[in-house]
Design a protein around this motif. Structure first.
Motif, short mmCIF file in Angstrom:
data_model
loop_
_atom_site.label_atom_id
_atom_site.label_comp_id
_atom_site.label_asym_id
_atom_site.label_seq_id
_atom_site.Cartn_x
_atom_site.Cartn_y
_atom_site.Cartn_z
N ARG A 73 0.83 -1.21 0.00
CA ARG A 73 0.00 0.00 0.00
C ARG A 73 0.86 1.26 0.00
NH1 ARG A 73 -5.17 -0.21 1.54
NH2 ARG A 73 -5.20 1.79 0.48
N HIS A 74 2.13 1.11 0.36
CA HIS A 74 3.04 2.27 0.35
C HIS A 74 3.49 2.49 -1.08
CE1 HIS A 74 2.98 2.99 4.62
NE2 HIS A 74 2.93 1.67 4.76
N ARG A 75 3.00 3.57 -1.66
CA ARG A 75 3.12 3.74 -3.12
C ARG A 75 4.47 4.21 -3.58
NH1 ARG A 75 -2.30 7.05 -2.54
NH2 ARG A 75 -1.34 7.20 -0.48
N LEU A 76 5.32 4.66 -2.66
CA LEU A 76 6.60 5.22 -3.10
C LEU A 76 7.75 4.25 -2.89
CD1 LEU A 76 6.04 8.85 -1.76
CD2 LEU A 76 5.40 7.88 -3.96
N GLU A 158 10.55 8.10 2.50
CA GLU A 158 9.43 7.15 2.53
C GLU A 158 9.65 6.11 3.64
OE1 GLU A 158 6.56 7.17 1.45
OE2 GLU A 158 5.81 5.12 1.32
N HIS A 161 8.46 7.51 6.75
CA HIS A 161 6.99 7.50 6.77
C HIS A 161 6.47 6.10 7.16
CE1 HIS A 161 2.93 8.64 5.72
NE2 HIS A 161 2.84 7.63 4.87
N LEU A 165 4.23 5.03 10.55
CA LEU A 165 2.91 4.37 10.55
C LEU A 165 2.93 2.95 11.07
CD1 LEU A 165 1.35 5.45 7.12
CD2 LEU A 165 0.90 6.38 9.38
N ARG A 166 4.09 2.27 10.92
CA ARG A 166 4.06 0.81 11.08
C ARG A 166 4.94 0.26 12.20
NH1 ARG A 166 -0.22 -0.69 7.68
NH2 ARG A 166 0.02 0.28 5.64
N PRO A 170 -1.34 0.65 16.37
CA PRO A 170 -2.21 -0.45 15.94
C PRO A 170 -1.78 -1.12 14.63
CG PRO A 170 -3.21 1.62 15.32
CD PRO A 170 -1.94 1.97 16.06
N ALA A 171 -0.61 -0.80 14.09
CA ALA A 171 -0.18 -1.50 12.88
C ALA A 171 0.01 -2.98 13.19
CB ALA A 171 1.11 -0.89 12.36
C1 LIG Z 1 -3.14 1.21 11.47
C2 LIG Z 1 -3.48 1.24 10.02
C3 LIG Z 1 -4.73 0.78 9.58
C4 LIG Z 1 -5.05 0.82 8.22
N1 LIG Z 1 -6.28 0.36 7.83
C5 LIG Z 1 -6.62 0.39 6.51
C6 LIG Z 1 -7.90 -0.08 6.06
O1 LIG Z 1 -8.72 -0.52 6.85
N2 LIG Z 1 -8.19 -0.02 4.73
C7 LIG Z 1 -7.29 0.48 3.82
O2 LIG Z 1 -7.61 0.53 2.62
N3 LIG Z 1 -6.07 0.91 4.21
C8 LIG Z 1 -5.70 0.87 5.51
N4 LIG Z 1 -4.47 1.32 5.90
C9 LIG Z 1 -3.52 1.76 4.86
C10 LIG Z 1 -3.42 3.30 4.77
O3 LIG Z 1 -4.67 3.87 4.47
C11 LIG Z 1 -2.42 3.68 3.67
O4 LIG Z 1 -2.90 3.22 2.40
C12 LIG Z 1 -1.05 3.10 3.87
O5 LIG Z 1 -0.65 3.19 5.22
C13 LIG Z 1 -0.03 3.84 2.99
O6 LIG Z 1 0.26 5.07 3.60
P1 LIG Z 1 0.17 6.48 2.88
O7 LIG Z 1 -0.98 6.50 1.93
O8 LIG Z 1 0.27 7.56 3.91
O9 LIG Z 1 1.53 6.60 2.22
P2 LIG Z 1 2.42 6.13 0.95
O10 LIG Z 1 1.66 5.42 -0.12
O11 LIG Z 1 3.53 5.45 1.61
O12 LIG Z 1 2.82 7.55 0.40
C14 LIG Z 1 3.62 8.44 1.17
C15 LIG Z 1 2.99 9.81 1.22
O13 LIG Z 1 2.96 10.34 -0.12
C16 LIG Z 1 1.79 11.12 -0.27
N5 LIG Z 1 0.97 10.52 -1.31
C17 LIG Z 1 1.19 9.33 -1.94
N6 LIG Z 1 0.25 9.13 -2.88
C18 LIG Z 1 -0.58 10.20 -2.84
C19 LIG Z 1 -1.74 10.57 -3.56
N7 LIG Z 1 -2.26 9.82 -4.51
N8 LIG Z 1 -2.32 11.73 -3.27
C20 LIG Z 1 -1.82 12.55 -2.31
N9 LIG Z 1 -0.72 12.26 -1.56
C21 LIG Z 1 -0.11 11.09 -1.84
C22 LIG Z 1 1.07 11.14 1.08
O14 LIG Z 1 1.53 12.26 1.81
C23 LIG Z 1 1.54 9.86 1.71
O15 LIG Z 1 1.46 9.87 3.12
C24 LIG Z 1 -4.12 1.30 7.26
C25 LIG Z 1 -2.87 1.76 7.70
C26 LIG Z 1 -2.54 1.72 9.05
C27 LIG Z 1 -1.17 2.19 9.50
#
Ligand SMILES: Cc1cc2nc3c(=O)[nH]c(=O)nc-3n(C[C@H](O)[C@H](O)[C@H](O)COP(=O)(O)OP(=O)(O)OC[C@H]3O[C@@H](n4cnc5c(N)ncnc54)[C@H](O)[C@@H]3O)c2cc1C
Length: 199
Positions: A73-76, A158, A161, A165-166, A170-171
């Protein structure tokens, strides 16, 4: 779980980039001797893009497919992951064993035995389906607890970051463990950028 650092960039990349911004490259020899002071100042100011110039590549073995789903889920980050077809071949070659999947450490005694029984049954069903209809059918019922291997490349911003979060509940607990293992293999001189998230 096993984590190995395959390569990393030097901290001097960050100092060079930061001093380029302020046109003070004459200070490079000075700050190369005190990278932590310089980089912490950038981080406190929120000038975090500069630390993107440090990149790490890790080999990560034996994490679950469940954890992979969350990591991805971490896109970078850049990931190269063992194919599910190959993973299923490990089941198909007759070595269906506990070593192929993760058993949460909080499970003990009969609870642990039950978990292993269910996981083994599901792997065996995947194997049966794959033998009958091919890996592309069997793979759909591989359990999330099955291990996989990958290579991950990520920059320092990244990675901070991800730590934020992790590293803690609760991660997912397995993610907490992965973060700690990554921290352990970082070069000692880089650890200061990440340790605030572990305290
Ligand atoms: C405790 C916990 C519970 C979670 N529960 C769920 C859940 O129930 N369902 C679910 O789907 N996900 C869940 N997630 C995943 C969460 O929503 C994020 O998808 C995941 O943690 C990736 O983090 P991020 O999007 O901050 O950052 P990354 O993808 O790591 O990106 C880093 C940063 O880049 C920026 N960024 C990246 N892409 C974009 C964009 N398109 N637009 C704007 N800014 C961007 C943001 O500032 C982002 O924080 C959970 C995560 C945690 C830690």
């Amino acid at each position: 779980m096993k984590v190995e650092l395959l390569s990393h960039s030097p901290l001097s990349n960050i100092i060079h980039a930061g001093l380029t911004c302020t046109d003070r490259l004459d200070k490079l020899p000075h700050y190369l001797a005190f990278p932590e002071t310089f980089i912490n100042r950038l981080l406190r100011a929120g000038h975090e893009s500069v630390i993107e110039h440090v990149v790490y590549t890790f080999k990560i073995e034996d994490i679950t497919r469940g954890l992979l789903q969350q990591l991805a889920r971490h896109r970078l980050i850049s990931l190269s992951v063992q194919s599910t077809r190959w993973a299923l071949d490990r089941v198909l070659d007759g070595t269906v064993m506990e070593e192929l999947f993760y058993v949460p450490e909080e499970l003990e005694g009969a609870d642990r035995d039950k978990y292993i029984e269910v996981a083994l049954k599901q792997l065996q069903q995947a194997r049966t389906l794959a033998e009958a209809f091919g890996n592309d059918v069997g793979k759909y019922i591989i359990p999330e607890c099955m291990y996989t291997d990958l290579v991950m490349t990520v920059n320092a911003r990244e990675l901070r970051h991800i730590f934020q979060l992790r590293a803690k509940p609760p991660a997912l607990k397995e993610f907490n463990i992965l973060v700690r293992e990554i921290y352990n293999v970082l070069p000692d001189s880089h650890k200061f950028m990440f340790e605030e998230f572990l305290e």
